[in-house]
Design a protein around this motif. Structure first.
Motif, PDB file in Angstrom:
ATOM      1  N   SER A 108      12.131 -15.210  -8.627  1.00 43.53           N
ATOM      2  CA  SER A 108      11.046 -14.781  -9.505  1.00 43.53           C
ATOM      3  C   SER A 108      11.540 -13.627 -10.374  1.00 43.53           C
ATOM      4  CB  SER A 108       9.852 -14.294  -8.675  1.00 43.53           C
ATOM      5  OG  SER A 108      10.209 -13.106  -7.979  1.00 43.53           O
ATOM      6  N   ASP A 109      10.649 -13.081 -11.181  1.00 47.66           N
ATOM      7  CA  ASP A 109      10.987 -11.877 -11.940  1.00 47.66           C
ATOM      8  C   ASP A 109      11.268 -10.700 -11.009  1.00 47.66           C
ATOM      9  OD1 ASP A 109      10.831 -13.075 -14.400  1.00 47.66           O
ATOM     10  OD2 ASP A 109       8.800 -12.382 -14.850  1.00 47.66           O
ATOM     11  N   PHE A 110      10.720 -10.754  -9.808  1.00 47.67           N
ATOM     12  CA  PHE A 110      10.996  -9.700  -8.827  1.00 47.67           C
ATOM     13  C   PHE A 110      12.452  -9.784  -8.373  1.00 47.67           C
ATOM     14  CE2 PHE A 110      11.046  -8.476  -4.218  1.00 47.67           C
ATOM     15  CZ  PHE A 110      10.892  -7.106  -4.398  1.00 47.67           C
ATOM     16  N   THR A 111      12.893 -10.964  -7.941  1.00 49.70           N
ATOM     17  CA  THR A 111      14.271 -11.098  -7.473  1.00 49.70           C
ATOM     18  C   THR A 111      15.275 -11.005  -8.613  1.00 49.70           C
ATOM     19  OG1 THR A 111      14.113 -13.525  -7.544  1.00 49.70           O
ATOM     20  CG2 THR A 111      13.627 -12.450  -5.447  1.00 49.70           C
ATOM     21  N   ASN A 112      14.813 -11.214  -9.835  1.00 52.53           N
ATOM     22  CA  ASN A 112      15.685 -11.025 -11.001  1.00 52.53           C
ATOM     23  C   ASN A 112      15.803  -9.555 -11.393  1.00 52.53           C
ATOM     24  OD1 ASN A 112      16.178 -13.753 -11.258  1.00 52.53           O
ATOM     25  ND2 ASN A 112      14.500 -14.098 -12.701  1.00 52.53           N
ATOM     26  N   GLY A 113      15.006  -8.710 -10.735  1.00 53.00           N
ATOM     27  CA  GLY A 113      15.050  -7.282 -11.027  1.00 53.00           C
ATOM     28  C   GLY A 113      14.269  -6.860 -12.247  1.00 53.00           C
ATOM     29  N   VAL A 114      13.436  -7.782 -12.772  1.00 49.55           N
ATOM     30  CA  VAL A 114      12.674  -7.505 -13.992  1.00 49.55           C
ATOM     31  C   VAL A 114      11.362  -6.793 -13.685  1.00 49.55           C
ATOM     32  CG1 VAL A 114      11.532  -8.562 -15.988  1.00 49.55           C
ATOM     33  CG2 VAL A 114      13.698  -9.499 -15.140  1.00 49.55           C
ATOM     34  N   LYS A 115      10.736  -7.168 -12.590  1.00 48.50           N
ATOM     35  CA  LYS A 115       9.448  -6.583 -12.219  1.00 48.50           C
ATOM     36  C   LYS A 115       9.515  -6.057 -10.786  1.00 48.50           C
ATOM     37  CE  LYS A 115       6.588  -9.341 -15.351  1.00 48.50           C
ATOM     38  NZ  LYS A 115       5.460 -10.288 -15.465  1.00 48.50           N
ATOM     39  N   SER A 116       8.574  -5.156 -10.465  1.00 54.10           N
ATOM     40  CA  SER A 116       8.555  -4.522  -9.149  1.00 54.10           C
ATOM     41  C   SER A 116       7.219  -4.765  -8.467  1.00 54.10           C
ATOM     42  CB  SER A 116       8.796  -3.015  -9.294  1.00 54.10           C
ATOM     43  OG  SER A 116       7.760  -2.441 -10.087  1.00 54.10           O
ATOM     44  N   ILE A 117       7.110  -4.307  -7.218  1.00 51.84           N
ATOM     45  CA  ILE A 117       5.854  -4.359  -6.463  1.00 51.84           C
ATOM     46  C   ILE A 117       5.424  -2.929  -6.184  1.00 51.84           C
ATOM     47  CG2 ILE A 117       4.739  -5.118  -4.325  1.00 51.84           C
ATOM     48  CD1 ILE A 117       6.948  -7.272  -4.082  1.00 51.84           C
ATOM     49  N   VAL A 118       4.199  -2.586  -6.591  1.00 51.35           N
ATOM     50  CA  VAL A 118       3.670  -1.250  -6.294  1.00 51.35           C
ATOM     51  C   VAL A 118       3.375  -1.173  -4.797  1.00 51.35           C
ATOM     52  CG1 VAL A 118       1.845   0.417  -6.784  1.00 51.35           C
ATOM     53  CG2 VAL A 118       2.677  -1.087  -8.601  1.00 51.35           C
ATOM     54  N   ILE A 119       3.808  -0.098  -4.159  1.00 56.19           N
ATOM     55  CA  ILE A 119       3.597   0.039  -2.708  1.00 56.19           C
ATOM     56  C   ILE A 119       2.978   1.399  -2.396  1.00 56.19           C
ATOM     57  CG2 ILE A 119       5.472  -1.523  -2.085  1.00 56.19           C
ATOM     58  CD1 ILE A 119       7.207   0.937  -1.474  1.00 56.19           C
ATOM     59  N   ASN A 120       2.412   1.508  -1.185  1.00 56.13           N
ATOM     60  CA  ASN A 120       1.916   2.805  -0.747  1.00 56.13           C
ATOM     61  C   ASN A 120       3.011   3.530   0.038  1.00 56.13           C
ATOM     62  OD1 ASN A 120       0.116   0.872   1.548  1.00 56.13           O
ATOM     63  ND2 ASN A 120       1.629   2.320   2.262  1.00 56.13           N
ATOM     64  N   CYS A 145      -0.018   6.141  -4.478  1.00 53.91           N
ATOM     65  CA  CYS A 145      -0.882   5.748  -3.365  1.00 53.91           C
ATOM     66  C   CYS A 145      -0.178   6.125  -2.071  1.00 53.91           C
ATOM     67  CB  CYS A 145      -1.160   4.241  -3.411  1.00 53.91           C
ATOM     68  SG  CYS A 145      -2.099   3.622  -1.987  1.00 53.91           S
ATOM     69  N   ILE A 146      -0.844   6.917  -1.239  1.00 49.66           N
ATOM     70  CA  ILE A 146      -0.265   7.241   0.060  1.00 49.66           C
ATOM     71  C   ILE A 146      -1.225   6.817   1.166  1.00 49.66           C
ATOM     72  CG2 ILE A 146       1.195   9.120  -0.779  1.00 49.66           C
ATOM     73  CD1 ILE A 146      -0.814  11.088   0.340  1.00 49.66           C
ATOM     74  N   LYS A 147      -0.622   6.446   2.290  1.00 49.29           N
ATOM     75  CA  LYS A 147      -1.404   5.995   3.441  1.00 49.29           C
ATOM     76  C   LYS A 147      -1.085   6.910   4.614  1.00 49.29           C
ATOM     77  CE  LYS A 147      -1.398   2.217   6.783  1.00 49.29           C
ATOM     78  NZ  LYS A 147      -1.022   0.823   7.034  1.00 49.29           N
ATOM     79  N   LEU A 148      -2.120   7.522   5.181  1.00 48.65           N
ATOM     80  CA  LEU A 148      -1.949   8.426   6.313  1.00 48.65           C
ATOM     81  C   LEU A 148      -2.448   7.778   7.587  1.00 48.65           C
ATOM     82  CD1 LEU A 148      -2.347  10.401   3.735  1.00 48.65           C
ATOM     83  CD2 LEU A 148      -2.855  12.132   5.456  1.00 48.65           C
ATOM     84  N   LYS A 149      -1.601   7.830   8.600  1.00 45.48           N
ATOM     85  CA  LYS A 149      -2.040   7.440   9.939  1.00 45.48           C
ATOM     86  C   LYS A 149      -2.819   8.616  10.514  1.00 45.48           C
ATOM     87  CE  LYS A 149       0.576   3.568  10.721  1.00 45.48           C
ATOM     88  NZ  LYS A 149       0.044   2.319  11.283  1.00 45.48           N
ATOM     89  N   ILE A 150      -4.056   8.373  10.924  1.00 46.98           N
ATOM     90  CA  ILE A 150      -4.882   9.448  11.489  1.00 46.98           C
ATOM     91  C   ILE A 150      -5.376   9.037  12.873  1.00 46.98           C
ATOM     92  CG2 ILE A 150      -5.583  10.255   9.199  1.00 46.98           C
ATOM     93  CD1 ILE A 150      -8.347   8.971   9.738  1.00 46.98           C
ATOM     94  N   GLY A 151      -5.927  10.010  13.593  1.00 50.97           N
ATOM     95  CA  GLY A 151      -6.530   9.693  14.884  1.00 50.97           C
ATOM     96  C   GLY A 151      -5.752  10.187  16.082  1.00 50.97           C
ATOM     97  N   ALA A 152      -4.598  10.831  15.854  1.00 53.29           N
ATOM     98  CA  ALA A 152      -3.789  11.282  16.985  1.00 53.29           C
ATOM     99  C   ALA A 152      -3.829  12.787  17.167  1.00 53.29           C
ATOM    100  CB  ALA A 152      -2.339  10.836  16.818  1.00 53.29           C
ATOM    101  N   ILE A 153      -3.950  13.541  16.047  1.00 50.78           N
ATOM    102  CA  ILE A 153      -4.045  14.995  16.186  1.00 50.78           C
ATOM    103  C   ILE A 153      -5.504  15.404  15.994  1.00 50.78           C
ATOM    104  CG2 ILE A 153      -1.669  15.313  15.395  1.00 50.78           C
ATOM    105  CD1 ILE A 153      -2.769  16.295  12.696  1.00 50.78           C
ATOM    106  N   ASP A 154      -5.773  16.689  16.101  1.00 49.86           N
ATOM    107  CA  ASP A 154      -7.132  17.203  15.952  1.00 49.86           C
ATOM    108  C   ASP A 154      -7.726  16.755  14.620  1.00 49.86           C
ATOM    109  OD1 ASP A 154      -9.259  19.234  16.839  1.00 49.86           O
ATOM    110  OD2 ASP A 154      -8.736  19.901  14.816  1.00 49.86           O
ATOM    111  N   PHE A 155      -8.927  16.196  14.661  1.00 47.32           N
ATOM    112  CA  PHE A 155      -9.545  15.636  13.460  1.00 47.32           C
ATOM    113  C   PHE A 155      -9.731  16.691  12.367  1.00 47.32           C
ATOM    114  CE2 PHE A 155     -13.373  13.943  11.152  1.00 47.32           C
ATOM    115  CZ  PHE A 155     -12.735  12.843  10.594  1.00 47.32           C
TER     116      PHE A 155
END
Length: 347
Positions: A108-120, A145-155
């Motif tokens: 695809s255009d991705f594997t051809n290096g033309v386009k990318s995938i936005v990620i967090n 975009c960032i993704k935080l794992k929560i629920g393990a330390i003090d809320f």
């Protein structure tokens, strides 16, 4: 056709924490096919303690799969319904075998290096200082975009971390996703969601434990910001069961990990149902090696989903396989000038 399976232990660069505990290594399995002098490789990305196929007969089922490889991809997929990670490994292995290049599965255009995938950008649980350090690194690396794992330390400390981001970045600048991995008690979940809503979050993954469908349905009805189902989808095998779950809970989003939900075919079933019922979705990896991540990324690009995907986990391990995938400015690129440091013949 011949088939063989191999175990491989991935070692984390640094301990990675979730609400279920801290991981220092990750077990995975590879299936290698050989036919007419060609080889193909697939990854069965089981995650112990979470995958529905974390069973005592897992290796036995891998052996059965290799012994019965003559059945072909479709028949094996049906027979392996309760082993979604092996379903996925078989899909990749056959696609790899059928491809001119065993790692170039979906050109695809991705594997051809033309386009990318936005990620967090993924921020792991840990002490407050460590989480703050990760957040600053992700922001400096250009993630939107960032993704935080929560629920393990003090809320309250987690709320402080979110406040730190929002004091410096508006929602229009940085999208924040949080993942509770089922850490909230059903009785206090709504109160915590109301507190979290102050920070204009995009969504929260799996606020309460799976299989509390009545509570989750009520939560999705009254939540101040979107809820995404993740673990809730694990172990739901048939299309009828999948649709019933979505109709009961009515989530705002679902998050799809091919290794957990039956590979590309199982993921596609969820996508069709989600779109039928106006539920958003995105794809994430499940701590696979770069073999599995490469397959997921190439396939995900073809889905044309513009939301940030969860595909930035290739840099977590000390002994991963070098590959053409690279992350730059919060986007996943495929750089054909970068080569694999993996010889399938060594398996």
């Amino acid at each position: 056709m011949k088939a063989a399976y191999h175990k491989y232990i991935l070692n984390f660069k640094r301990p990675s924490g979730t609400s279920r505990g801290v991981m220092i290594e990750k077990e995975t399995w590879f299936i290698v096919l050989e036919h007419n002098g060609k080889k193909g490789i697939g990854e069965c990305g089981i995650l112990r303690g979470l995958s529905i196929d974390d069973r005592s007969d897992y290796e036995e089922k891998l052996q059965w799969t290799c012994t019965n490889i003559h059945l072909g991809k479709d028949q094996l997929w049906e027979a392996l319904l309760e082993f979604p990670s092996i379903q996925f490994g078989i899909e990749i292995a056959f696609q790899s075998l059928d491809s001119e290049n065993p790692f170039l599965l979906f050109p695809s255009d991705f594997t051809n290096g033309v386009k990318s995938i936005v990620i967090n950008g993924l921020v792991w649980m840990g002490e407050e200082a460590f989480m703050k350090q990760q957040i600053e690194e992700k922001l400096a690396d250009g993630y939107n975009c960032i993704k935080l794992k929560i629920g393990a330390i003090d809320f309250d400390k987690e709320l402080q971390l979110l406040r730190f981001i929002r004091q410096n970045f508006a929602p229009e600048q940085i999208e924040i996703r949080v993942d509770a991995n089922g850490a909230f008690d059903s009785n206090e979940a709504l109160f915590k969601l109301i507190q979290l809503s102050e920070f204009k979050l995009h969504s929260i993954e799996q606020p309460i434990q799976k299989n509390n469908t009545d509570s989750m349905a009520e939560l999705c009805k009254v939540t101040p910001f979107p809820i995404a189902l993740d673990e809730e989808l694990i172990g739901v095998f048939t299309v009828v069961e999948k649709e019933n779950l979505l109709l009961k809970i009515k989530p705002q989003y679902i998050i799809l990990k091919p290794s957990f939900v039956g590979g590309f075919r199982g993921t596609q079933e969820w996508i069709l149902l989600a779109e039928k019922h106006n539920i958003g979705w995105w794809i994430t990896s499940a701590l696979e090696s770069n073999i599995g991540l490469n397959a997921i990324a190439q396939w995900t690009f073809l889905l044309n989903n513009s939301m940030p995907q969860g595909l930035g986990t290739g840099v977590l391990y000390t002994n991963n396989f070098d590959c053409p995938l690279r992350v730059s400015q919060g986007q996943l690129w495929y750089s054909s000038e970068l080569n694999w440091n993996l010889d399938i013949d060594t398996f």
